[in-house]
Each structure stands twice: as C-alpha cells, then as structure tokens.
Design an enzyme around this catalytic site. Structure first.
Site, PDB file in Angstrom:
ATOM      1  N   LYS A  43      -0.323  10.668  10.987  1.00  0.00           N
ATOM      2  CA  LYS A  43       1.002  10.414  11.555  1.00  0.00           C
ATOM      3  C   LYS A  43       1.032  10.904  13.007  1.00  0.00           C
ATOM      4  O   LYS A  43       0.202  11.725  13.406  1.00  0.00           O
ATOM      5  CB  LYS A  43       2.066  11.188  10.760  1.00  0.00           C
ATOM      6  CG  LYS A  43       2.318  10.665   9.348  1.00  0.00           C
ATOM      7  CD  LYS A  43       3.430  11.457   8.674  1.00  0.00           C
ATOM      8  CE  LYS A  43       3.703  10.989   7.255  1.00  0.00           C
ATOM      9  NZ  LYS A  43       4.224   9.619   7.169  1.00  0.00           N
TER      10      LYS A  43
ATOM     11  N   ASP B 196       8.361  16.337   1.937  1.00  0.00           N
ATOM     12  CA  ASP B 196       7.785  15.255   1.129  1.00  0.00           C
ATOM     13  C   ASP B 196       7.587  15.652  -0.334  1.00  0.00           C
ATOM     14  O   ASP B 196       6.951  14.937  -1.095  1.00  0.00           O
ATOM     15  CB  ASP B 196       6.461  14.807   1.763  1.00  0.00           C
ATOM     16  CG  ASP B 196       6.198  13.328   1.583  1.00  0.00           C
ATOM     17  OD1 ASP B 196       7.150  12.604   1.234  1.00  0.00           O
ATOM     18  OD2 ASP B 196       5.050  12.907   1.773  1.00  0.00           O
TER      19      ASP B 196
ATOM     20  N   GLU C 178       0.236   7.938   0.331  1.00  0.00           N
ATOM     21  CA  GLU C 178      -0.332   8.854  -0.670  1.00  0.00           C
ATOM     22  C   GLU C 178       0.611   9.095  -1.835  1.00  0.00           C
ATOM     23  O   GLU C 178       0.161   9.440  -2.929  1.00  0.00           O
ATOM     24  CB  GLU C 178      -0.709  10.181   0.004  1.00  0.00           C
ATOM     25  CG  GLU C 178       0.432  11.192   0.171  1.00  0.00           C
ATOM     26  CD  GLU C 178       1.570  10.721   1.077  1.00  0.00           C
ATOM     27  OE1 GLU C 178       1.330   9.818   1.900  1.00  0.00           O
ATOM     28  OE2 GLU C 178       2.691  11.243   0.952  1.00  0.00           O
TER      29      GLU C 178
ATOM     30  N   ARG D 275       2.467   7.081  -3.650  1.00  0.00           N
ATOM     31  CA  ARG D 275       2.270   6.162  -4.775  1.00  0.00           C
ATOM     32  C   ARG D 275       0.988   6.493  -5.534  1.00  0.00           C
ATOM     33  O   ARG D 275       0.872   6.203  -6.711  1.00  0.00           O
ATOM     34  CB  ARG D 275       2.313   4.711  -4.268  1.00  0.00           C
ATOM     35  CG  ARG D 275       1.219   4.349  -3.322  1.00  0.00           C
ATOM     36  CD  ARG D 275       1.537   3.091  -2.520  1.00  0.00           C
ATOM     37  NE  ARG D 275       2.491   3.357  -1.431  1.00  0.00           N
ATOM     38  CZ  ARG D 275       2.959   2.417  -0.597  1.00  0.00           C
ATOM     39  NH1 ARG D 275       2.579   1.158  -0.735  1.00  0.00           N
ATOM     40  NH2 ARG D 275       3.808   2.738   0.353  1.00  0.00           N
TER      41      ARG D 275
ATOM     42  N   ASP E  22      -1.963   7.415   4.357  1.00  0.00           N
ATOM     43  CA  ASP E  22      -0.570   7.842   4.496  1.00  0.00           C
ATOM     44  C   ASP E  22       0.315   7.256   3.394  1.00  0.00           C
ATOM     45  O   ASP E  22       1.461   7.650   3.255  1.00  0.00           O
ATOM     46  CB  ASP E  22      -0.045   7.450   5.889  1.00  0.00           C
ATOM     47  CG  ASP E  22       1.210   8.206   6.274  1.00  0.00           C
ATOM     48  OD1 ASP E  22       1.539   9.197   5.586  1.00  0.00           O
ATOM     49  OD2 ASP E  22       1.859   7.802   7.258  1.00  0.00           O
TER      50      ASP E  22
ATOM     51  N   LYS F 285       7.353  13.050  -6.974  1.00  0.00           N
ATOM     52  CA  LYS F 285       6.373  13.170  -5.885  1.00  0.00           C
ATOM     53  C   LYS F 285       6.522  14.549  -5.238  1.00  0.00           C
ATOM     54  O   LYS F 285       7.617  14.923  -4.806  1.00  0.00           O
ATOM     55  CB  LYS F 285       6.606  12.072  -4.836  1.00  0.00           C
ATOM     56  CG  LYS F 285       5.777  12.263  -3.553  1.00  0.00           C
ATOM     57  CD  LYS F 285       5.955  11.127  -2.544  1.00  0.00           C
ATOM     58  CE  LYS F 285       5.250  11.437  -1.225  1.00  0.00           C
ATOM     59  NZ  LYS F 285       5.390  10.372  -0.211  1.00  0.00           N
TER      60      LYS F 285
ATOM     61  N   ASP G  51       2.771  16.245   4.307  1.00  0.00           N
ATOM     62  CA  ASP G  51       2.155  14.926   4.489  1.00  0.00           C
ATOM     63  C   ASP G  51       1.784  14.722   5.958  1.00  0.00           C
ATOM     64  O   ASP G  51       2.613  14.350   6.780  1.00  0.00           O
ATOM     65  CB  ASP G  51       3.144  13.837   4.025  1.00  0.00           C
ATOM     66  CG  ASP G  51       2.550  12.436   4.129  1.00  0.00           C
ATOM     67  OD1 ASP G  51       1.323  12.331   4.350  1.00  0.00           O
ATOM     68  OD2 ASP G  51       3.309  11.460   3.970  1.00  0.00           O
TER      69      ASP G  51
HETATM   70  N1  BES Z   1       6.282  10.569   3.047  1.00  0.00           N
HETATM   71  C1  BES Z   1       6.222   9.297   3.673  1.00  0.00           C
HETATM   72  C2  BES Z   1       7.552   8.537   3.635  1.00  0.00           C
HETATM   73  C3  BES Z   1       8.696   9.160   4.380  1.00  0.00           C
HETATM   74  C4  BES Z   1       8.990   8.750   5.656  1.00  0.00           C
HETATM   75  C5  BES Z   1       9.516  10.086   3.793  1.00  0.00           C
HETATM   76  C6  BES Z   1      10.066   9.283   6.335  1.00  0.00           C
HETATM   77  C7  BES Z   1      10.597  10.638   4.464  1.00  0.00           C
HETATM   78  C8  BES Z   1      10.871  10.221   5.741  1.00  0.00           C
HETATM   79  C9  BES Z   1       5.174   8.433   2.965  1.00  0.00           C
HETATM   80  O1  BES Z   1       4.113   9.118   2.392  1.00  0.00           O
HETATM   81  C10 BES Z   1       4.604   7.516   3.990  1.00  0.00           C
HETATM   82  O2  BES Z   1       3.970   8.000   4.871  1.00  0.00           O
HETATM   83  N2  BES Z   1       4.855   6.228   3.830  1.00  0.00           N
HETATM   84  C11 BES Z   1       4.369   5.252   4.732  1.00  0.00           C
HETATM   85  C12 BES Z   1       3.820   4.109   3.907  1.00  0.00           C
HETATM   86  C13 BES Z   1       3.011   3.140   4.714  1.00  0.00           C
HETATM   87  C14 BES Z   1       1.724   3.778   5.186  1.00  0.00           C
HETATM   88  C15 BES Z   1       2.704   1.951   3.835  1.00  0.00           C
HETATM   89  C16 BES Z   1       5.546   4.783   5.600  1.00  0.00           C
HETATM   90  O3  BES Z   1       6.664   4.707   5.088  1.00  0.00           O
HETATM   91  O4  BES Z   1       5.329   4.552   6.766  1.00  0.00           O
HETATM   92 ZN    ZN Z   2       4.432  11.034   1.848  1.00  0.00          ZN
HETATM   93 MN    MN Z   3       2.500   9.471   3.766  1.00  0.00          MN
END
Ligand code: BES
Ligand code: ZN
Ligand code: MN
Length: 500
Positions: free
Chosen positions: A280, A291, A352, A354, A350, A268, A273
């Site tokens: 966010k 990210d 993204e 996956r 968010d 990834k 992000d």
């Molecule tokens: N890049 C984030 C995950 C992340 C969070 C990485 C904190 C490093 C530190 C990912 O793209 C994300 O935003 N995930 C969301 C998923 C949710 C929307 C289902 C999350 O973890 O809140």
């Molecule tokens: Zn992300």
């Molecule tokens: Mn995200």
C-alpha cells in the site's frame, strides 16, 4: 462508571445533571412534557422563555443546559431533543448529545428521565446504551502530565422512572450494560496499535474473554493449520514474526433456554495490513491497524452472549494474521490451496482478507453450524459504493438477510444489501488455478463476496463488508472518532432478541 435504575421521581434526585428528553419544539415543549412543567414551576416559569429564546428544536442534536442555582435538587437540567416519532435511533442520538454535554460541564452524577410517552424497558436500554457509548474514549496511552486534564467521566448514570416496573427497569439496564461492555471491548481492540496487538496478543485477549465469559476456547496454530490444509491463512501470515492462527470460541446456552440452533460467526482479523508485496502507499496504510474490526466485533459479541441469555449455540472464529513483508512472505503469482481444496491464484497480496476468511469459513462450517455470518473490513470498493456509515451486506439467503436487516434496523447500524451478481464470477475465474483473489476494480466489493461464496460449504451465509463504518475520522452521534465497534450491536440483537 456505575449504571443504576432508580424508581424515584427524576425531579427529586440531587444529581449534577438531570437529562430531560423532549420531542416537541420550544413553544410546546413545556406544555407537552409533565416533567418539564414541574421543573418549570420550580424555576418560576423561566424555562419556557429560555427554550423559546434558544430556538429549541425537539430534534436530536443540540441540548440546552440550564443551571438551577439551588432551586431544584438537580444542579443542572440538560434538555435534549429526541424527535417526535418513537424512533429508538433518535432517542439514542438525543441521549448521546446530552451525555457529552454533561461530561463537558463536569457532571459526575447524571440522571436520565425517560420520555413520558415511552417509559419502557427498551427506551431505558437505548438511553443507557447511547449515553455510555457516547462517552467512550481510548485513553490507554495518554500521559496526563503531557496533555493536561480532560473532563472526568461521570461516576454514576441512573435511569429514574416511577412508572416502569423496577424489575423490568433493572433488566433493561443490565442489557444495556452488557451491550456497552461488548462494544467497548471491540472498540478497544481496534484502537489498540499493531505493535501491541499482533495475532499472538489477540489470542491472549480472546482467552481472557473466554475465561471471563464462560466460553470454550481453542487456538489453532501453524502446525495444526498445516495438518488441516489451511494454505490460505498460512500464506497471508507467513511474513510476520507473529504467527497466524484461528481462534475458536464456543458459547453453549443453558439447557433450559436452548433453541437447538447453531450459528457460526467469522471475523477478519488482520492486525496490520501493509498490503504485503502488493504494498500500500503510506497514506493507504495509515489506518490499517483497524483491519481486525471484523474479528473484534465477533469477540465483543461472544463476550456478551451469556449475560444476554442467547438461546443459540454460537461458534465465533477469529482469523488472525498480520500481512507483512519479509524473505518468507507470500508473493503475487503464488498458488495456494485452501482447506476445502480450492486452489487460489494470488494476483494481489493486498487482497488478503478473503484468503484468511476462506479457511476460517470452511473451518467454521465444519463445526456443524447451520448458518455462517462473516464480518470483514474487506474492500475499499464497499466504501466507494456506500460511504463511511453503511455496511455492504451480501447473502445467499433471503430469510437470513431479512433477519439481519431487522436487527440492524433495531440497533441503528446501517446495512444495505448488495447483489452477488453471477456474471462477475467471470472476473475471478483462474487462469492456472480455480480462482483469482482479485477481480479488478469494477464491482470490487461484489467480486470479493463472490470469492468468499466458494467457501461457505453450502450453508446459508451473510457477509458484512464493514470497511466503511468500522472506523470514523470524526465523532458522530454516539460513535467516537476512531473505532466504532460496528456490528456488535446488530449481532447481539440478532442472537439475543427473538428473531431467529
Ligand atoms: N483492508 C483492506 C480494505 C480496506 C480499505 C479496509 C480501506 C478499510 C479501509 C483490504 O485488505 C484491501 O486491501 N483490499 C483491496 C482489495 C484489492 C487489492 C482487490 C482494496 O480494497 O483496495
Ligand atoms: Zn485488509
Ligand atoms: Mn489488504
């Protein structure tokens, strides 16, 4: 920083700092270490008392610095605890602490003695690896005029040992140097800010790495992604002025060492992000330049395969996009079609990671690899579950998990297997398409992994959610504050030690 092996006795070297590893506590330290006994004699027996006074413990962490004031060839001794057991992680922690102390003391030439009970190639590798990784700093944007001088890096770090065969010693050090360079590359890429490193810039860096490391390089841009039907990565990248792309690197082993196995690595690489329209908070966005740590680990790993004489054919695929907002960005509610025809309902822009991995995994599977390993800073839920030091690993294949786990164990990168709980598939079942891109809060790291599972194209697959360990708010052992390079050392161990 020059890294060398010297077959001389460590006590004879005129260096700024001699690092002496010790596994025993203060009262026993001198008695149990022949090298310390010899150094103690040169200091008229002062060492034993100093160690006792300092309550020196043989466990890693607090090295003792002793000025030698002209009585020994080395200007300083740095006596560092390495624990009693022959455990490479405690060796690494001991050498890491010593290297930081040596730099702080101003040492420009450092010699490392090996533990008497383990003067081996792997111990030499661990000593160099930890010393160099501990000294890492990201200084690209420091203007010295505005900051004042930091302690300078040492010019040379030498492993000195008379018992180790010099050829084996040199090989151990070369291996460490390759591992350090690869980890440093991954750390630098992650630390680089998003205004400098966008998807286009990642491709430029990857091309340079390919050129320098003898890898094949292919860049799959928007037009080709459209032709391939890679609708998921295209949607994620549409809001950014730097277009999304898949970057494909291939390492082919020399015929005389080729195992015939073909392995796919997928990373990834979201250069920033924002969350997209599912935006966010300011605080949640703060560190989101990181990210791309999964793709950075893949690129770092690819860069060292040739030096480490990896016997397998390895395909490294970097799924690069920037998750931004614009009049053209994708929205919640959109339905996307991935490269394998699976339709995806976007519940959150968010989620993204996956999406870009979905197309990246299908693309990689179609290169004829036999197994897939992906790395991603995928979910905050993995951090909630396992904390900031451990990666969550999901695998459809017990043997693959066991090989990856053994590599993690050998390198000190902490991995914990999580379940692909089938019941949670219900949470990502689509209402109007095949699957949803989020499964709600319960088991968030698991439902993300179950989503990815739809794109493994039947291959044995392991998924490393590195959202926790990719980045540290404080320094720890040989890991600096900021990007850690997590995953590089495990992958290199997996691909270049005889585990597969
Ligand atoms: N890049 C984030 C995950 C992340 C969070 C990485 C904190 C490093 C530190 C990912 O793209 C994300 O935003 N995930 C969301 C998923 C949710 C929307 C289902 C999350 O973890 O809140
Ligand atoms: Zn992300
Ligand atoms: Mn995200």
């Amino acid at each position: 920083m020059q890294i060398t092996f010297d077959p001389s006795h460590p006590a004879t070297l005129p260096v700024d700092a001699l690092v002496v590893p010790v596994g025993a506590t203060g009262d026993d330290a001198v008695a149990t270490s022949p090298l310390l006994r010899e150094l103690d004699a040169g200091l008229d027996g002062a060492l034993s008392g100093l160690l006792t006074d300092a309550r020196f413990s043989g466990s890693a962490g607090r090295p003792l610095v002793v000025a030698t004031l002209g009585r020994l060839p080395a200007r300083r001794l740095i006596i560092t605890g390495i624990g009693a057991a022959a455990d490479h992680e405690s060796l690494r922690l001991g050498y890491a602490a010593a290297a930081s102390v040596a730099r702080e003391a101003g040492a420009r030439t450092i010699a490392l003695a090996l533990p008497a009970e383990e003067a081996t190639g792997p111990a030499a590798t661990a000593a160099i690896e930890a010393s160099c990784l501990a000294l890492y700093r990201f200084t690209t944007y420091f203007g010295t005029a505005h900051r004042g001088p930091d302690a300078a890096d040492p010019d040379t770090i030498t492993v000195a040992d008379t018992t180790l065969d010099p050829t084996a010693g040199q090989a151990a050090i070369d291996r460490a140097a390759a591992i350090v360079t690869a980890t440093t590359l991954a750390r630098d890429l992650v630390n680089e800010p998003a205004n400098v490193l966008d998807p286009a810039a990642v491709a430029v860096r990857a091309a340079q790495v390919a050129e320098a490391s003898g890898l094949e390089f292919t860049e799959i841009g928007v037009t080709q992604l459209e032709e391939m039907g890679a609708g998921a990565i295209l949607a994620v990248g549409r809001g950014s002025r730097s277009e999304p792309r898949l970057i494909h690197l291939i390492y082919r082993p020399p015929a005389e060492i080729a195992s015939g196995r073909r392995i796919g690595l997928v990373g990834k690489t979201i250069t920033f992000d924002t969350g997209g329209y599912s935006i966010k908070t300011g605080e949640g966005m703060l560190d989101m330049k990181i990210d791309m740590a999964g793709g950075a680990a893949v690129l770092g790993t690819m860069s060292a395969l040739s030096s480490l004489r990896c016997p397998h054919e390895v395909h490294g695929v970097i799924c690069a996009a920037e998750n931004m907002i614009s009049g053209d960005a994708f929205r919640p509610g959109d339905i996307l079609t991935a490269m394998n025809g699976v339709t995806i309902e976007v519940l959150s822009t968010d989620a993204e990671g996956r999406l870009v991995l979905a197309d990246g995994m299908v693309y990689t599977a179609r290169q004829g690899v036999e197994e897939l390993i992906d790395l991603a800073t995928l979910t905050g839920a993995a951090v909630v579950a396992l904390g900031n030091t451990t990666a969550a690993v999901f695998s459809t294949d017990d043997a693959l998990w066991q090989r990856v786990a053994a590599a993690g164990q050998a390198t000190g990168e902490d991995l914990w297997r999580m379940p692909l709980t089938p019941a949670l598939n219900e949470q990502i079942r689509g209402d109007v398409g095949d699957i949803k891109n989020t499964g709600g809060r319960p088991g968030g790291a698991i439902s993300a992994a179950l989503f990815l599972e739809r794109f493994r194209e039947g291959l044995p697959w392991a998924h490393l959610d590195i959202a926790g360990p990719a980045f540290g708010k404080t320094a720890r052992g040989y890991l600096p504050k900021g990007a850690t390079g997590f995953g590089v050392r495990t992958l290199l161990e997996y691909l270049s030690a005889d585990r597969g």
